[in-house]
Write an enzyme that holds these catalytic residues in place. Structure first.
Site, mmCIF file in Angstrom:
data_model
loop_
_atom_site.group_PDB
_atom_site.id
_atom_site.type_symbol
_atom_site.label_atom_id
_atom_site.label_comp_id
_atom_site.label_asym_id
_atom_site.label_seq_id
_atom_site.Cartn_x
_atom_site.Cartn_y
_atom_site.Cartn_z
ATOM 1 N N CYS A 208 -18.987 46.434 -8.990
ATOM 2 C CA CYS A 208 -18.352 45.604 -7.963
ATOM 3 C C CYS A 208 -17.644 46.444 -6.910
ATOM 4 C CB CYS A 208 -17.359 44.639 -8.607
ATOM 5 S SG CYS A 208 -18.090 43.583 -9.880
ATOM 6 N N THR A 296 -13.581 53.400 -11.830
ATOM 7 C CA THR A 296 -14.419 52.572 -12.692
ATOM 8 C C THR A 296 -15.893 52.869 -12.443
ATOM 9 O OG1 THR A 296 -12.781 50.798 -12.709
ATOM 10 C CG2 THR A 296 -15.030 50.202 -13.298
ATOM 11 N N TYR A 401 -13.226 39.313 -8.808
ATOM 12 C CA TYR A 401 -12.702 39.120 -10.157
ATOM 13 C C TYR A 401 -13.169 37.808 -10.776
ATOM 14 C CZ TYR A 401 -10.152 43.406 -10.526
ATOM 15 O OH TYR A 401 -9.852 44.746 -10.662
ATOM 16 N N GLU A 551 -6.913 45.714 -16.568
ATOM 17 C CA GLU A 551 -7.584 45.778 -15.271
ATOM 18 C C GLU A 551 -7.353 44.498 -14.471
ATOM 19 O OE1 GLU A 551 -12.025 45.194 -14.134
ATOM 20 O OE2 GLU A 551 -11.840 47.257 -14.849
#
Length: 587
Positions: A208, A296, A401, A551
């Site tokens: 993402c 990430t 998210y 996270e």
């Protein structure tokens, strides 16, 4: 045709836009444009007069304008905005750029998960895991679940091409993570893809950040070029076109080490606390030093997009650097981050891992004289654009998210399953807790989708999600997964933290005892019960709690960062006017 207007009436601009789009349609119907990248570059014409930064800010953030004639959630009616400086006309990319005919669509180098895995092997990457230098990190038991998680994004593209892939402006069918959003529909499909991958992996699938960085940089480079006459946007288009031709994985690197938080980047005792340009060569190549934290999936990527992580002032030009760097570039060192219960992956027990197939990944990335040639530099010293880049990125990333709703779907299933295994699924208070989990989870998914559906075209042609709704989505995510985890642990019972090891179940004395005393509802095997318990443990306090909980709290900005933007965009004065009007108050 979805017309936009800036500084003119919607009706006048709408007619002009309609005539232009009809003309474009007939022209493109007569002959296919030589390349979609050329069309994308030219579909928005630069104004003849100079555009100042305030004008660019208004066009970048149409929802922040006065709402005298609009009543949307962010102060915009969705079809027009306030702006100035030449009446820049924005045409949605999907309306101006034709899709290649099916027979013209090209296939990239990496076509499937197997190709992706092969592309990661035999690279010269400096990786330190548990105090040891690892040459082939792909098959390291601590790293493999995260690699497999990224590979799942390619498997989704194979299983559901409509959801997992898109035809990029370059004409290649690529992972949707490499696609520049050409419409609100594209934003919606991104969100649906992210939720589905959360369901499939129960973890962070790590792509993402690169997708959101690509879209943020796409718009920002265009705006910089309009002000300074630079060629950043052309460079970035060429870079993304190359990535699409190969179907690569992009990582995004924004968060710096920061050092002393009470002072800005330029005032740090050690300048390497922020990635910066240490020196520049005569040919324009820049040399980077510094550190990016909490990265990430960067190790599992092919390239990473480097971005500044905060607003910079004019004296901090060295820190205003946006560029692309190959993951195996000379001068990069990756230090692998620990995760709770991570050593279980090295113990040989599949059950005790809870989710042995998939996991997330975070690294600290050290830059020691990393050289970046000019063709991969997309911002170099334009400090006035650092804040808009950061805020655009966070708008994309905070609505991303929605992936946590996918993990929440797994949590909902685990909660219902463990209640069923315990024989209490029909109790009213148990049902109520499961309903609460579903309610909280759909709040996450629903607001994220709303932000995507309300997306608007930026001057560069790509679409930005609704900024207010994106921030509300992420603010929900800082809270709701924790409550979902609490409720699921409540339903699981204390055994979720006292369950003996898999080796104990295989022990000649302990094994039969455990099989006897850990029985639950008739017909449910002890093996199934402990598997669902280990999954709950994995997602609420184990390896994948990193992605689902912490996270969720700190990724894409901690809670106060969202509250700052909510305060800026909630258009309080306009809402007060609405209330006073209905109350009959005249001031």
């Amino acid at each position: 045709f979805g017309s936009r207007c800036f500084g003119q009436s919607c009706s006048v601009l709408g007619r002009r836009t309609l005539r232009r789009q009809i003309s474009v349609f007939h022209t493109l119907s007569a002959r296919m444009a030589p390349s979609r990248i050329s069309a994308l570059a030219k579909h928005v014409r630069a104004p003849q007069q100079e555009v100042d930064i305030e004008d660019l800010a208004k066009r970048a953030w149409p929802d922040a304008s006065a709402a005298s004639s609009c009543s949307g959630s962010s102060g915009s009616c969705g079809s027009c905005g306030e702006g100035g400086g030449g009446g820049l006309e924005v045409v949605p990319v999907a309306a101006a750029v034709p899709k290649p005919r099916p027979e013209d669509v090209k296939l990239p180098e990496i076509k499937n998960a197997e190709d992706y895995l092969a592309s990661l092997r035999n690279r010269d990457v400096s990786v330190i895991v548990l105090g040891e230098v690892v040459k082939n990190f792909v098959d390291h038991p601590l790293v493999w679940p995260s690699v497999n998680c990224v590979a799942e994004t390619y498997r989704l593209g194979h299983d559901d091409p409509e959801l997992g892939t898109a035809i990029g402006f370059s004409g290649y069918r690529v992972s949707r993570f490499l696609h520049i959003a050409e419409s609100a529909e594209d934003l919606v499909k991104q969100g649906l893809m992210q939720r589905e991958l959360g369901r499939r992996t129960g973890s962070c699938f790590q792509r993402c950040v690169g997708m959101d960085a690509s879209n943020a940089v796409w718009g920002t480079t265009y705006d910089i070029d309009q002000k300074h006459g630079t060629k950043y946007h052309e460079r970035f288009r060429n870079f993304i076109a190359m990535c699409q031709s190969k179907n690569l994985v992009l990582g995004g690197a924004m968060t710096d080490a920061k050092g002393d938080r009470s002072v800005s980047a330029g005032k740090q005792e050690d300048p390497d606390m922020f990635v910066h340009v240490h020196s520049q060569k005569p040919d324009g190549t820049v040399v980077l030093r510094g550190c990016k934290m909490h990265q990430t999936g960067t190790l599992n990527s092919h390239w990473m997009i480097i971005m500044p992580g905060q607003k910079l002032d004019p004296s901090e030009k060295a820190f205003a650097i946006t560029c692309a760097v190959p993951v195996d570039a000379r001068g990069l060192t990756y230090i692998y981050g620990r995760q709770s219960c991570d050593l279980r992956a090295m113990e040989g027990s599949e059950i005790d891992q809870g989710n042995a197939k998939f996991g997330g990944q975070e690294t600290i990335v050290i830059f020691e004289d990393v050289e970046v040639p000019p063709e991969y530099i997309f911002m170099d010293g334009e400090t006035e654009f650092s804040q808009s880049l950061v805020e655009r990125f966070t708008a994309y990333h905070r609505r991303s998210y929605i992936c946590k709703a996918g993990l929440g779907d797994v949590m909902l299933g685990a909660a219902a399953t463990v209640a069923e295994y315990n024989g209490v699924a029909k109790a009213s208070h148990i049902k109520d807790k499961i309903i609460e989990i579903a309610y909280l989870n759909e709040n996450i998914g629903g607001v994220a989708l709303a932000a995507n559906y309300a997306g608007k075209a930026m001057p560069a042609g790509n679409f930005l999600p609704d900024v207010l709704l994106a921030n509300i989505c992420k603010h929900n995510v800082t809270k709701f997964p924790y409550e979902i985890a609490r409720l699921t642990q409540d339903l699981a019972g204390g055994i979720v933290v006292t369950l003996p090891a898999d080796k104990d179940f295989k022990h000649e004395v302990a094994g039969p005892m455990l099989e006897r005393f850990l029985k639950s509802k008739k017909g449910v095997s002890v093996d199934h019960r402990r598997r669902i318990l280990r999954l709950i443990e994995n997602m609420t306090m184990g390896r994948n709690a990193v992605g689902y909980l912490t996270e969720s709290l700190h990724g894409a900005g901690s809670p106060m960062a969202q509250r700052v933007l909510i305060a800026r965009l909630m258009n309080l004065e306009h809402k007060k006017t609405l209330a006073k009007k209905l109350a009959g108050i005249v001031e």
